[in-house]
Design a protein around this motif. Structure first.
Motif, PDB file in Angstrom:
ATOM      1  N   HIS A 305      -1.103   5.701  -5.012  1.00 17.10           N
ATOM      2  CA  HIS A 305      -2.157   5.830  -4.006  1.00 17.10           C
ATOM      3  C   HIS A 305      -3.261   4.854  -4.371  1.00 17.10           C
ATOM      4  O   HIS A 305      -3.916   5.016  -5.417  1.00 17.10           O
ATOM      5  N   CYS A 306      -3.474   3.857  -3.536  1.00 11.09           N
ATOM      6  CA  CYS A 306      -4.508   2.856  -3.811  1.00 11.09           C
ATOM      7  C   CYS A 306      -5.839   3.350  -3.265  1.00 11.09           C
ATOM      8  O   CYS A 306      -6.017   3.455  -2.041  1.00 11.09           O
ATOM      9  N   PRO A 307      -6.798   3.665  -4.130  1.00 10.10           N
ATOM     10  CA  PRO A 307      -8.093   4.164  -3.648  1.00 10.10           C
ATOM     11  C   PRO A 307      -8.788   3.139  -2.762  1.00 10.10           C
ATOM     12  O   PRO A 307      -8.628   1.924  -2.932  1.00 10.10           O
ATOM     13  N   CYS A 308      -9.573   3.630  -1.842  1.00  5.47           N
ATOM     14  CA  CYS A 308     -10.335   2.747  -0.938  1.00  5.47           C
ATOM     15  C   CYS A 308     -11.242   1.816  -1.733  1.00  5.47           C
ATOM     16  O   CYS A 308     -11.419   0.649  -1.377  1.00  5.47           O
ATOM     17  N   THR A 309     -11.826   2.345  -2.811  1.00  5.78           N
ATOM     18  CA  THR A 309     -12.740   1.528  -3.610  1.00  5.78           C
ATOM     19  C   THR A 309     -12.017   0.411  -4.343  1.00  5.78           C
ATOM     20  O   THR A 309     -12.644  -0.575  -4.740  1.00  5.78           O
ATOM     21  N   GLY A 364       1.667  13.617   2.464  1.00  9.83           N
ATOM     22  CA  GLY A 364       2.905  13.484   3.211  1.00  9.83           C
ATOM     23  C   GLY A 364       3.475  12.085   3.093  1.00  9.83           C
ATOM     24  O   GLY A 364       4.685  11.898   2.906  1.00  9.83           O
ATOM     25  N   ALA A 365       2.607  11.084   3.169  1.00  9.27           N
ATOM     26  CA  ALA A 365       3.053   9.697   3.045  1.00  9.27           C
ATOM     27  C   ALA A 365       3.486   9.381   1.616  1.00  9.27           C
ATOM     28  O   ALA A 365       4.514   8.739   1.385  1.00  9.27           O
ATOM     29  N   LEU A 366       2.711   9.844   0.634  1.00  8.86           N
ATOM     30  CA  LEU A 366       3.012   9.550  -0.766  1.00  8.86           C
ATOM     31  C   LEU A 366       4.306  10.221  -1.222  1.00  8.86           C
ATOM     32  O   LEU A 366       5.046   9.672  -2.042  1.00  8.86           O
ATOM     33  N   GLU A 367       4.585  11.396  -0.695  1.00  4.04           N
ATOM     34  CA  GLU A 367       5.772  12.140  -1.114  1.00  4.04           C
ATOM     35  C   GLU A 367       7.027  11.769  -0.339  1.00  4.04           C
ATOM     36  O   GLU A 367       8.123  12.238  -0.669  1.00  4.04           O
ATOM     37  N   SER A 368       6.865  10.913   0.669  1.00  4.04           N
ATOM     38  CA  SER A 368       8.013  10.581   1.520  1.00  4.04           C
ATOM     39  C   SER A 368       9.122   9.866   0.751  1.00  4.04           C
ATOM     40  O   SER A 368      10.292   9.942   1.122  1.00  4.04           O
TER      41      SER A 368
END
Length: 407
Positions: A305-309, A364-368
């Motif tokens: 997961h790439c953080p927004c920051t 949901g996206a990360l676990e897909s």
């Protein structure tokens, strides 16, 4: 965009910056296509273009209402819109100015004042925050479910940090939340960098980067924290330290703005520019090193997961994935990787309903891709995503540290 600031707005210290940002917007609306709150709510005023209109009207002298404040509060400050904008509108600059201006005009309800004041009184103080975290872990069974979800499921102990023994030396920002929620992150960083011939210097007098206060309606306090950190780091900077490392991308994004935020401070402007120039997210350090020296062969399947920051503020999207791939880890594809998880500093506490929706969408996206572990680069994202109690979420440097062969 043509604009005519009111006389009151022209007296603001950053009036010229506000006017410049407003005039750079051409109302194209591309920003709404990637705005997380606009996607959820479908309200023009809960997208960047609508919020820019609201701030324009406010700064031109139109009546300021609590509704305007609500629409600005709902913004995550994720800066996704800036990555999308073809005109290069510095939306976050205008938002900082607008939020500070409206805070002086519209009194908040008592409950909001207590919540925001309480967060500013606790979060930026690492010793207090860590003590409260430990107490919360003991009392977890008796805490409300929402509060339980804010506590880490398992705060791994830090372990031993290697001695300072290399000619190459860097400072590290310890942070305020991370020592309590994930004490192993910075220790793992020290161990990995030690294998690469880099020693991390402790700076006990440096504290919170200032972002919690600055983005929590107390900008002057945030800048005071920035000045204290500069003072704490300055002897090492003068001695020729190579970099100032941040393992939380939210802190890194803010430290990199010290030079801009303090540009008009006669005593700190030059020092702030130097500190910002030395600031490095951890991935900026590792991606330039000979990673073969680590002798790591990753076996886990990871989703990043790439953080927004990291991706929108620091423009480092893809960097962590590159390092992990070089080390042999398998990365699953993550749909809509540009979107925010809903953590956004203290946003998950001040806007809990929206934050939960965004979190569940991201999970949901990360676990897909069915990863073994989700990894990220910011303690806020890590805690927020892990709070759902689903796939474990950790900092990416811990995974590398655990894969190191014995010394």
């Amino acid at each position: 965009m043509q604009t005519h600031l009111s006389e009151q707005a022209r007296q603001l210290p950053r009036a010229a910056e506000a006017e410049k940002v407003l005039r750079s917007c051409v109302h194209c609306g591309f920003c709404n296509a990637t705005c997380p709150t606009y996607q959820l709510l479908g309200d023009e005023l809960d997208g960047p273009r609508g919020r820019i209109y609201l701030m324009k009207e406010m700064l031109e002298g139109a009546p300021i209402t609590a509704a305007t404040q609500t629409h600005l509060d709902r913004c995550l400050s994720c800066r996704n819109c800036e990555s999308t904008c073809p005109s290069g509108v510095e939306y976050h600059t205008l938002l900082d100015i607008g939020r500070d201006f409206i805070e002086q005009q519209v009194p908040r309800p008592l409950g909001e004042r207590l919540l925001r004041g309480g967060l500013r009184a606790v979060v930026p103080h690492p010793a207090l925050f860590t003590a409260l975290t430990r107490a919360g872990q003991v009392l977890r069974p008796w805490l409300p479910g929402g509060l339980q979800a804010k506590l880490p499921r398992q705060a791994r102990p830090a372990g031993v940090r290697p001695p300072i023994r290399h000619p190459r030396r860097m400072l590290i920002l310890e942070g305020c939340v991370q020592p309590g929620f994930s004490p192993n992150t910075n220790a793992a960083t020290a161990r990995v960098l030690d294998r690469l011939g880099i020693s991390l210097l402790p700076t006990p007098h440096a504290g919170c980067c200032g972002a919690v206060d600055f983005h929590g309606n107390a900008q002057h306090r945030g800048l005071d924290r920035a000045r204290r950190n500069i003072d704490a780091w300055w002897p090492a900077v003068q001695a020729g330290v190579e970099a100032i490392v941040q393992t939380a991308s939210g802190c890194g994004a803010f430290v990199k703005e010290y030079g801009v935020l303090l540009k008009d401070d006669a005593h700190y402007a030059d020092k702030a520019r130097r500190v910002s120039a030395l600031a490095r997210d951890l991935v900026e350090v590792l991606r330039d090193e000979p990673l073969d020296a680590l002798n790591v062969h990753g076996e886990l399947r990871l989703a990043f997961h790439c953080p927004c920051t990291l991706q929108h503020a620091q423009k480092l999207g893809g960097a962590v994935e590159g390092v992990l791939t070089r080390l042999g880890f398998s990365l699953s594809a993550v749909p809509d990787g540009h979107l925010c998880c809903g953590s956004a500093g203290t946003y998950s506490l001040t806007q809990p309903a929206l934050a939960r929706q965004l979190r569940d969408n991201r999970l949901g996206a990360l676990e897909s891709g069915q990863p073994d572990v989700i990894v990220t680069a910011n303690i806020g994202c890590q805690t927020h995503l892990d709070g759902a109690g689903r796939t474990p979420v950790r900092h990416w440097i811990e995974i590398i540290d655990e894969a190191l062969p014995p010394p």
